[in-house]
Scaffold this motif. Sequence first.
Motif, PDB file in Angstrom:
ATOM      1  N   PHE A  98      72.142 -42.541  -5.173  1.00 28.85           N
ATOM      2  CA  PHE A  98      73.231 -41.656  -4.759  1.00 28.85           C
ATOM      3  C   PHE A  98      72.857 -40.898  -3.484  1.00 28.85           C
ATOM      4  N   VAL A  99      71.643 -40.356  -3.448  1.00 32.29           N
ATOM      5  CA  VAL A  99      71.187 -39.645  -2.246  1.00 32.29           C
ATOM      6  C   VAL A  99      71.170 -40.601  -1.050  1.00 32.29           C
ATOM      7  N   GLY A 100      70.749 -41.840  -1.301  1.00 25.85           N
ATOM      8  CA  GLY A 100      70.746 -42.829  -0.235  1.00 25.85           C
ATOM      9  C   GLY A 100      72.153 -43.111   0.284  1.00 25.85           C
ATOM     10  N   ALA A 101      73.106 -43.221  -0.642  1.00 30.07           N
ATOM     11  CA  ALA A 101      74.489 -43.478  -0.240  1.00 30.07           C
ATOM     12  C   ALA A 101      75.057 -42.286   0.526  1.00 30.07           C
ATOM     13  N   LEU A 102      74.725 -41.074   0.077  1.00 27.18           N
ATOM     14  CA  LEU A 102      75.197 -39.869   0.764  1.00 27.18           C
ATOM     15  C   LEU A 102      74.615 -39.796   2.174  1.00 27.18           C
ATOM     16  N   GLY A 103      73.407 -40.315   2.317  1.00 23.92           N
ATOM     17  CA  GLY A 103      72.755 -40.317   3.618  1.00 23.92           C
ATOM     18  C   GLY A 103      73.386 -41.266   4.616  1.00 23.92           C
ATOM     19  N   GLU A 104      74.334 -42.069   4.184  1.00 22.05           N
ATOM     20  CA  GLU A 104      75.053 -42.962   5.083  1.00 22.05           C
ATOM     21  C   GLU A 104      76.449 -42.439   5.399  1.00 22.05           C
ATOM     22  N   THR A 105      76.702 -41.178   5.066  1.00 19.36           N
ATOM     23  CA  THR A 105      77.999 -40.528   5.304  1.00 19.36           C
ATOM     24  C   THR A 105      77.801 -39.372   6.287  1.00 19.36           C
ATOM     25  N   PRO A 106      78.865 -38.669   6.642  1.00 17.59           N
ATOM     26  CA  PRO A 106      78.720 -37.510   7.527  1.00 17.59           C
ATOM     27  C   PRO A 106      77.839 -36.402   6.956  1.00 17.59           C
ATOM     28  N   TYR A 107      77.489 -36.480   5.676  1.00 16.19           N
ATOM     29  CA  TYR A 107      76.604 -35.472   5.077  1.00 16.19           C
ATOM     30  C   TYR A 107      75.151 -35.682   5.480  1.00 16.19           C
ATOM     31  N   ALA A 108      74.850 -36.813   6.089  1.00 15.94           N
ATOM     32  CA  ALA A 108      73.464 -37.163   6.411  1.00 15.94           C
ATOM     33  C   ALA A 108      72.783 -36.103   7.263  1.00 15.94           C
ATOM     34  N   GLU A 109      73.485 -35.567   8.250  1.00 13.44           N
ATOM     35  CA  GLU A 109      72.850 -34.606   9.153  1.00 13.44           C
ATOM     36  C   GLU A 109      72.452 -33.311   8.455  1.00 13.44           C
ATOM     37  N   HIS A 110      72.976 -33.094   7.255  1.00  6.60           N
ATOM     38  CA  HIS A 110      72.668 -31.864   6.523  1.00  6.60           C
ATOM     39  C   HIS A 110      71.651 -32.089   5.395  1.00  6.60           C
ATOM     40  N   LEU A 111      71.312 -33.334   5.118  1.00  8.12           N
ATOM     41  CA  LEU A 111      70.364 -33.631   4.051  1.00  8.12           C
ATOM     42  C   LEU A 111      68.942 -33.353   4.526  1.00  8.12           C
ATOM     43  N   SER A 112      68.271 -32.437   3.846  1.00 11.67           N
ATOM     44  CA  SER A 112      66.912 -32.069   4.252  1.00 11.67           C
ATOM     45  C   SER A 112      65.904 -32.314   3.137  1.00 11.67           C
ATOM     46  N   GLY A 113      66.243 -33.177   2.201  1.00 13.07           N
ATOM     47  CA  GLY A 113      65.370 -33.480   1.080  1.00 13.07           C
ATOM     48  C   GLY A 113      66.026 -34.509   0.192  1.00 13.07           C
ATOM     49  N   GLU A 114      65.409 -34.760  -0.957  1.00 13.63           N
ATOM     50  CA  GLU A 114      65.924 -35.801  -1.844  1.00 13.63           C
ATOM     51  C   GLU A 114      66.084 -35.309  -3.273  1.00 13.63           C
TER      52      GLU A 114
END
Length: 327
Positions: free
Chosen positions: A36-52
Amino acid sequence: MTDDFGYLNARVRVRRSSLLPEGFFQEALNLNFDDFVGALGETPYAEHLSGEDLGAVDRAVAARLRQVVGSLPGLVGGETREAVVMLLSRADLANIKTILRAKEAGLSAEEIRASLFGGTLPEAVLQAMIEAPDAAGVVQALVLPGHPLSAALREAVAAGGEAEQIEVALDRAYFEGLRKLAGRIDDAFLQDYLAYEIDGVNLSTAFKLAQRGGVADADAYFVKGGRHVSEALFTRIAGGEVAAVDELAGTPLEPLAAARDLGELEHALRCLLLERAGRGAFDAEGAGLVTAFVRAMEWEAARLRLIARRAYYRLPVEAVEREVFCS
């Protein structure tokens, strides 16, 4: 700075294109947390992901909501800006209620934090409210001149009302303020949508009062301004005659007529309000488009948080599926 919904809506149309497609949620619901985190990292949310971890997902969701929705008031001025701030303040209303309920339930600061998102309150104010020992402490933390809920909360807590009475005082302050503003700017869509929201608030309150055995002064909990839920119907439901909701059949609130408990009502109500807000997407010159976008972004954030928790705690899909979809 322009006081013009036409200008704001042109900007909102661009931002609407970044909303996640329905297929994302259908697929994400069945993923494990890492995927799920990987899939979210391929969306516009990626620039805000700072961890897993789960906290990283929550921070990413909150950051994107601030970036895409929280920045809207800064694009306009005057009454247009006031209207956008009030629309965003709907999340403040929900957050304040959540904090007050959590205080009564004795939840930890971490548990409270996990339940909050969106709104206009500065982070420092939210944190102070979360850390406050009781309702009076929450009042002291919410000292924001001009905020539509600050004075209402202070007066309601000072009056010594019970939890439901405080929530009704907040509802009345919020909706009355937005109703007056919608009237001043003569926005037909916003006035219509607000009537549905107020009907929904009254139905939710009535079901809650019915659950606790009713009250003698049900009218003291009624919020004026709705269209299809009369004070008489509200009083009957609040008194325990839940089946009286059947009378909504044949009205635009018919999807709620089959509800017999609070969970059923709130699910049907959420979907109905999303559908009504979505109609604003065709309003090019008024508050409809921004209303539709704000509610769509808040719904997207809520769904992502639900799916993340299902995956993180390895819950069965059925545990959250009903809350993630409206079909």
